[in-house]
Design an enzyme around this catalytic site. Structure first.
Site, PDB file in Angstrom:
ATOM      1  N   LYS A  99      -7.854 -11.696 -11.277  1.00 34.37           N
ATOM      2  CA  LYS A  99      -6.210 -11.001 -10.944  1.00 34.37           C
ATOM      3  C   LYS A  99      -6.033  -9.756 -11.737  1.00 34.37           C
ATOM      4  CE  LYS A  99      -3.132 -13.439  -8.968  1.00 34.37           C
ATOM      5  NZ  LYS A  99      -3.184 -14.124  -7.841  1.00 34.37           N
ATOM      6  N   LYS A 131       0.710  -1.186   0.088  1.00 37.22           N
ATOM      7  CA  LYS A 131      -0.004   0.050   0.026  1.00 37.22           C
ATOM      8  C   LYS A 131       0.848   1.373  -0.045  1.00 37.22           C
ATOM      9  CE  LYS A 131      -4.544  -0.915   0.400  1.00 37.22           C
ATOM     10  NZ  LYS A 131      -4.998  -2.080  -0.095  1.00 37.22           N
ATOM     11  N   LYS A 190      -5.743 -16.526 -12.992  1.00 30.44           N
ATOM     12  CA  LYS A 190      -7.137 -16.715 -12.563  1.00 30.44           C
ATOM     13  C   LYS A 190      -8.204 -15.636 -12.651  1.00 30.44           C
ATOM     14  CE  LYS A 190      -6.562 -16.585  -7.644  1.00 30.44           C
ATOM     15  NZ  LYS A 190      -6.820 -16.866  -6.279  1.00 30.44           N
TER      16      LYS A 190
END
Ligand code: TRP
Length: 329
Positions: free
Chosen positions: A197, A111, A194
């Site tokens: 994503k 982050k 997948k």
């Protein structure tokens, strides 16, 4: 009976991957354990959602999970902020959480890297709040994906540390919930990885028929096989995998035979796949809309859920306060 806690991010954006993956397992798990599912609205505040949208997001997430089969008669379903005991526990646990270990958390570092303009203390303390969600019910198990494993490890560390410091055996070491079978992995439409994503590779439960058709028709394919029984490239294998999940067995067989005979027409296959996805999504989408239209019902669900969650939370907070030396006069 074992206790399980699971937090749900209020994005209201479930895709087929979530639906056939974790959610199917949640629906089963709710019968095998004492389950607490909550919408993690406190956690979502770390990224400053627009106050105009937050409530709607919580509502969407709630409606999606209920539509997918979480049953408020079976599991305890509540909104995180309706259980402020969690916030109190988070404050108390933060007294034994070290700045250094919080700064080293992978999710925090990511982050900071992505949003250097918004490194707030809530973000830093995210793992403490998550530990509180789990420990407020003294959960034995938590279903976690790869991205949450470190948070669960930290939860165990905080629990052990609390027990050691106060010389008690109060908090359990919450372990990852093992579904006992392979998680169905739904691939994305963009050729690799997948579903979910990356942007634009997923079919959302909220997508309209038209959007679903467009997305499927745009899925990555190749020139087609040039000799019989040629191994499939990943993008093609992915389309077959999705078809195996949503379509009837004979439809899947039909196209597989066509592929192996070098007669496959991807356009036809995708048209069929889109219609089969629509058949799966339509009833869920209708249920989501129906649930969202019943505000009274949603109110009842979260009110009853918070009431039930409070029973276990109050018990934990009484004990924790006592252990830490906060006593009533
Ligand atoms: N951090 C989790 C996520 O991003 C959500 C979450 C919050 C959670 N509190 C939790 C998950 C407690 C399990 C248990 O998906």
């Amino acid at each position: 009976m074992k206790t399980v806690v699971s937090g749900i991010r209020p994005t209201g954006q479930l895709h087929l991957g979530n639906y056939f993956g974790a959610l199917k397992n949640f629906v089963k798990m709710q019968h095998d354990a004492r389950c607490y599912f909550f919408i993690a609205d406190y956690h979502s505040l770390t990224t400053h959602p627009d106050p105009e949208h937050l409530h709607g997001n919580v509502q969407n997430a709630l409606a999606e999970y209920l539509a997918a089969g979480l049953d408020p008669e079976v599991a305890t379903i509540y909104v995180q902020s309706d259980l402020p005991q969690t916030a109190e526990l988070s404050l108390l646990l933060s007294m034994h959480a070290y700045i250094g270990e919080l700064e080293r958390t992978a999710s925090f570092k990511e982050k900071v890297r992505k949003h250097p303009e918004n490194v707030n203390a809530g973000l830093l303390c995210y793992p403490v709040l998550m530990a509180s969600d789990i420990l407020i019910h003294r959960a034995d198990f938590v279903p976690v994906g790869k991205d949450q494993e470190q948070h669960l490890e930290m939860t165990r560390k905080f629990a052990r540390r609390f027990n050691t410091i106060y010389g008690v055996d109060y908090f359990p070491e919450s372990m990852p919930y093992n579904f006992g079978q392979e998680l169905t992995k739904v691939p994305g439409l963009d050729g690799s990885g997948k579903m979910g994503k990356s942007e634009g590779n997923g079919i959302y439960l909220a997508d309209t028929d038209e959007v679903i058709r467009k997305k499927v028709m745009k899925a990555v394919t190749d020139q087609g096989p040039t000799e019989p029984n040629q191994p499939m490239a990943e993008p093609i294998a992915n389309i077959f995998t999705i078809m195996k999940i949503v379509s009837p067995e004979d439809t899947y067989r039909f196209f597989l035979d066509k592929y192996n005979a070098c007669e496959i027409r991807y356009g036809d296959m995708k048209k069929q796949l889109a219609e089969d996805i629509i058949k799966v999504v339509t009833p869920i989408r209708d249920r989501i809309a129906e649930i969202k239209s019943r505000q009274g019902y949603l109110h009842e669900v979260v009110t009853a859920g918070a009431e039930r969650a409070r029973l276990s939370a109050d018990e934990t907070m009484r004990a924790v306060r006592e252990i830490m030396g906060i006593k009533p006069f």
